[in-house]
Design an enzyme around this catalytic site. Structure first.
Site, PDB file in Angstrom:
ATOM      1  N   GLU A 153      -4.418   1.816   8.128  1.00 13.21           N
ATOM      2  CA  GLU A 153      -5.501   2.814   8.187  1.00 13.21           C
ATOM      3  C   GLU A 153      -5.416   3.719   9.411  1.00 13.21           C
ATOM      4  O   GLU A 153      -5.793   4.887   9.366  1.00 13.21           O
ATOM      5  CB  GLU A 153      -6.871   2.112   8.183  1.00 13.21           C
ATOM      6  CG  GLU A 153      -7.271   1.523   6.838  1.00 13.21           C
ATOM      7  CD  GLU A 153      -6.912   0.059   6.685  1.00 13.21           C
ATOM      8  OE1 GLU A 153      -5.972  -0.391   7.368  1.00 13.21           O
ATOM      9  OE2 GLU A 153      -7.576  -0.630   5.887  1.00 13.21           O
ATOM     10  N   GLU A 205      -7.515  -6.589   3.069  1.00 12.44           N
ATOM     11  CA  GLU A 205      -8.875  -7.056   3.389  1.00 12.44           C
ATOM     12  C   GLU A 205      -9.452  -7.882   2.237  1.00 12.44           C
ATOM     13  O   GLU A 205     -10.189  -8.834   2.459  1.00 12.44           O
ATOM     14  CB  GLU A 205      -9.780  -5.853   3.706  1.00 12.44           C
ATOM     15  CG  GLU A 205      -9.418  -5.204   5.024  1.00 12.44           C
ATOM     16  CD  GLU A 205     -10.216  -3.950   5.281  1.00 12.44           C
ATOM     17  OE1 GLU A 205      -9.931  -2.923   4.615  1.00 12.44           O
ATOM     18  OE2 GLU A 205     -11.131  -3.978   6.114  1.00 12.44           O
ATOM     19  N   ALA A 241      -7.403   0.992  -0.145  1.00  8.13           N
ATOM     20  CA  ALA A 241      -8.402   1.798  -0.847  1.00  8.13           C
ATOM     21  C   ALA A 241      -7.724   3.069  -1.330  1.00  8.13           C
ATOM     22  O   ALA A 241      -6.741   3.526  -0.737  1.00  8.13           O
ATOM     23  CB  ALA A 241      -9.534   2.135   0.104  1.00  8.13           C
ATOM     24  N   GLY A 281      -7.397  -1.960   2.539  1.00  6.31           N
ATOM     25  CA  GLY A 281      -8.431  -2.635   1.751  1.00  6.31           C
ATOM     26  C   GLY A 281      -7.864  -3.735   0.861  1.00  6.31           C
ATOM     27  O   GLY A 281      -8.549  -4.704   0.550  1.00  6.31           O
TER      28      GLY A 281
HETATM   29  N1  CAA Z   1      -4.370   5.391  -2.461  1.00  5.51           N
HETATM   30  C1  CAA Z   1      -4.036   6.225  -3.440  1.00  5.51           C
HETATM   31  N2  CAA Z   1      -2.819   6.306  -3.980  1.00  5.51           N
HETATM   32  C2  CAA Z   1      -1.894   5.459  -3.499  1.00  5.51           C
HETATM   33  C3  CAA Z   1      -2.160   4.555  -2.479  1.00  5.51           C
HETATM   34  C4  CAA Z   1      -3.475   4.536  -1.944  1.00  5.51           C
HETATM   35  N3  CAA Z   1      -3.852   3.674  -0.999  1.00  5.51           N
HETATM   36  N4  CAA Z   1      -1.035   3.860  -2.212  1.00  5.51           N
HETATM   37  C5  CAA Z   1      -0.089   4.331  -3.039  1.00  5.51           C
HETATM   38  N5  CAA Z   1      -0.600   5.293  -3.832  1.00  5.51           N
HETATM   39  C6  CAA Z   1       0.090   6.045  -4.873  1.00  5.51           C
HETATM   40  C7  CAA Z   1       0.991   7.111  -4.285  1.00  5.51           C
HETATM   41  O1  CAA Z   1       0.270   8.253  -3.944  1.00  5.51           O
HETATM   42  C8  CAA Z   1       1.956   7.328  -5.431  1.00  5.51           C
HETATM   43  O2  CAA Z   1       1.316   8.124  -6.396  1.00  5.51           O
HETATM   44  P1  CAA Z   1       2.160   9.312  -7.135  1.00  5.51           P
HETATM   45  O3  CAA Z   1       3.225   8.579  -7.896  1.00  5.51           O
HETATM   46  O4  CAA Z   1       1.126   9.940  -8.034  1.00  5.51           O
HETATM   47  O5  CAA Z   1       2.692  10.187  -6.069  1.00  5.51           O
HETATM   48  C9  CAA Z   1       2.117   5.940  -6.024  1.00  5.51           C
HETATM   49  O6  CAA Z   1       0.977   5.189  -5.578  1.00  5.51           O
HETATM   50  C10 CAA Z   1       3.352   5.229  -5.541  1.00  5.51           C
HETATM   51  O7  CAA Z   1       3.348   5.264  -4.129  1.00  5.51           O
HETATM   52  P2  CAA Z   1       4.546   5.860  -3.243  1.00  5.51           P
HETATM   53  O8  CAA Z   1       5.314   6.865  -4.009  1.00  5.51           O
HETATM   54  O9  CAA Z   1       3.986   6.264  -1.942  1.00  5.51           O
HETATM   55  O10 CAA Z   1       5.439   4.528  -3.105  1.00  5.51           O
HETATM   56  P3  CAA Z   1       6.386   4.137  -1.902  1.00  5.51           P
HETATM   57  O11 CAA Z   1       7.089   2.897  -2.366  1.00  5.51           O
HETATM   58  O12 CAA Z   1       7.191   5.290  -1.430  1.00  5.51           O
HETATM   59  O13 CAA Z   1       5.389   3.761  -0.691  1.00  5.51           O
HETATM   60  C11 CAA Z   1       3.483   2.696   0.301  1.00  5.51           C
HETATM   61  C12 CAA Z   1       4.514   2.667  -0.829  1.00  5.51           C
HETATM   62  C13 CAA Z   1       4.169   2.482   1.642  1.00  5.51           C
HETATM   63  C14 CAA Z   1       2.504   1.549   0.031  1.00  5.51           C
HETATM   64  C15 CAA Z   1       2.761   4.056   0.313  1.00  5.51           C
HETATM   65  O14 CAA Z   1       2.326   4.358  -1.004  1.00  5.51           O
HETATM   66  C16 CAA Z   1       1.570   4.088   1.213  1.00  5.51           C
HETATM   67  O15 CAA Z   1       1.717   4.223   2.416  1.00  5.51           O
HETATM   68  N6  CAA Z   1       0.336   3.958   0.634  1.00  5.51           N
HETATM   69  C17 CAA Z   1      -0.879   4.042   1.367  1.00  5.51           C
HETATM   70  C18 CAA Z   1      -1.172   2.746   2.124  1.00  5.51           C
HETATM   71  C19 CAA Z   1      -2.438   2.860   2.946  1.00  5.51           C
HETATM   72  O16 CAA Z   1      -2.523   3.686   3.825  1.00  5.51           O
HETATM   73  N7  CAA Z   1      -3.446   2.020   2.654  1.00  5.51           N
HETATM   74  C20 CAA Z   1      -4.713   2.016   3.341  1.00  5.51           C
HETATM   75  C21 CAA Z   1      -5.694   2.837   2.568  1.00  5.51           C
HETATM   76  S1  CAA Z   1      -7.190   3.139   3.446  1.00  5.51           S
HETATM   77  C22 CAA Z   1      -8.106   1.737   3.268  1.00  5.51           C
HETATM   78  O17 CAA Z   1      -7.706   0.764   2.655  1.00  5.51           O
HETATM   79  C23 CAA Z   1      -9.452   1.810   3.921  1.00  5.51           C
HETATM   80  C24 CAA Z   1     -10.259   0.584   3.964  1.00  5.51           C
HETATM   81  O18 CAA Z   1     -10.326  -0.087   4.961  1.00  5.51           O
HETATM   82  C25 CAA Z   1     -11.054   0.130   2.823  1.00  5.51           C
END
Ligand code: CAA
Length: 254
Positions: free
Chosen positions: A130, A110, A64, A107
């Protein structure tokens, strides 16, 4: 209708839905989920489409959209949650296959769990991070994951937030097959399923989906009702007659 966060193409009775927010690794925001909801509504009503593939170029979906969630109140978080749309996809009356490359997290994973079959690249990175955000999966993950891979494996993934690649994911049952080109493989399978009897597929899915929720006797009754109901379909007659006449059946979905 036209979409901004997803791209849909229909070919050979298969709809391929591409999640399309590449700059944020296809993070799911409310708009994208609303578009998915609409798209599945349209596909449900389109008899030409008999199977669906969900995918994302380079990445499936990194969860998400966190930027949308930081300041939510509990009430707003409830409204943001994707549960209704994801349930719709899980119960969708046609087969839905996830083709996973790159990240499928939170998400995003999921969403893949709502699909009937998951095909992943060996380098795909999947998990539920998460916990590292101070939350846990809230789009069906705590319910679908243990049903799919077992309680303790689900707890380990959700408690640690660890990512797994294709090999371990296959071993634990998180995905069903690995493929060099998951999309190609998913479309091939979807096209095969598009040639099967649609009502039998739909009812088989209903029965199998209920298997994790009801006791064996109740499940048996659900199966008996649905199975015998198929004898009211033209496709049952066609399938059996084609067998006897030694020809390939042509299923019309009636
Ligand atoms: N939400 C918003 N933006 C996200 C995102 C997310 N879930 N995942 C990645 N992005 C964005 C980053 O912020 C980044 O944006 P900018 O270029 O503007 O800075 C862009 O995508 C590229 O990401 P990274 O620079 O972080 O890329 P990376 O290769 O270094 O890392 C990653 C990749 C490990 C996937 C890392 O982006 C990350 O940890 N993302 C979040 C993953 C996460 O925590 N997901 C769970 C979300 S909560 C959820 O899903 C709740 C639910 O149950 C519904």
């Amino acid at each position: 209708m036209s979409y901004e966060n997803i791209i849909i193409r229909n070919e050979n009775n298969v709809a391929v839905i591409n999640l399309n927010r590449p700059k944020s690794l296809n993070a799911l925001n409310s708009e994208m989920v609303a578009e998915l909801d609409k798209a599945f509504g349209e596909i449900a009503a389109d008899p030409e489409v008999r199977a669906v593939v969900i995918t994302g170029e380079k990445n499936f979906a990194a969860g998400a959209d966190i930027t949308n969630m930081v300041e939510l109140s509990p009430e707003e978080a409830r409204a943001f949650a994707f549960t209704a749309t994801f349930n719709k996809i899980a119960d969708f009356p046609k087969p839905v296959i996830a083709a996973i490359e790159g990240f499928a997290l939170g998400g995003g994973m999921e969403l893949a769990l709502c699909c009937d079959i998951r095909i992943a690249a060996s380098g795909a990175k999947m998990g539920f991070p998460e916990i590292n955000l101070g939350i846990f999966p809230g789009a069906g993950g705590t319910q679908r994951l243990p049903r799919l891979i077992g309680v303790s494996k689900a707890k380990r993934l959700i408690f640690t937030g660890a990512m797994v690649k294709g090999g371990p994911a296959l071993e634990m049952g998180l995905v069903d097959t690995l493929a060099e080109n998951p999309l190609e493989e998913a479309v091939k399978l979807a096209e095969e399923l598009a040639g099967k009897a649609p009502i039998a597929l739909k009812l088989a899915k209903e029965c199998i989906n209920s298997a994790g929720d009801v006791d064996l006797q109740t499940g048996g009754k659900i199966e008996a009702i649905n199975w015998s109901g198929l004898f009211a379909t033209a496709d049952q007659r066609e399938g059996m007659r084609a067998f006897i006449e030694k020809r390939k059946p042509v299923f019309t979905g009636k």
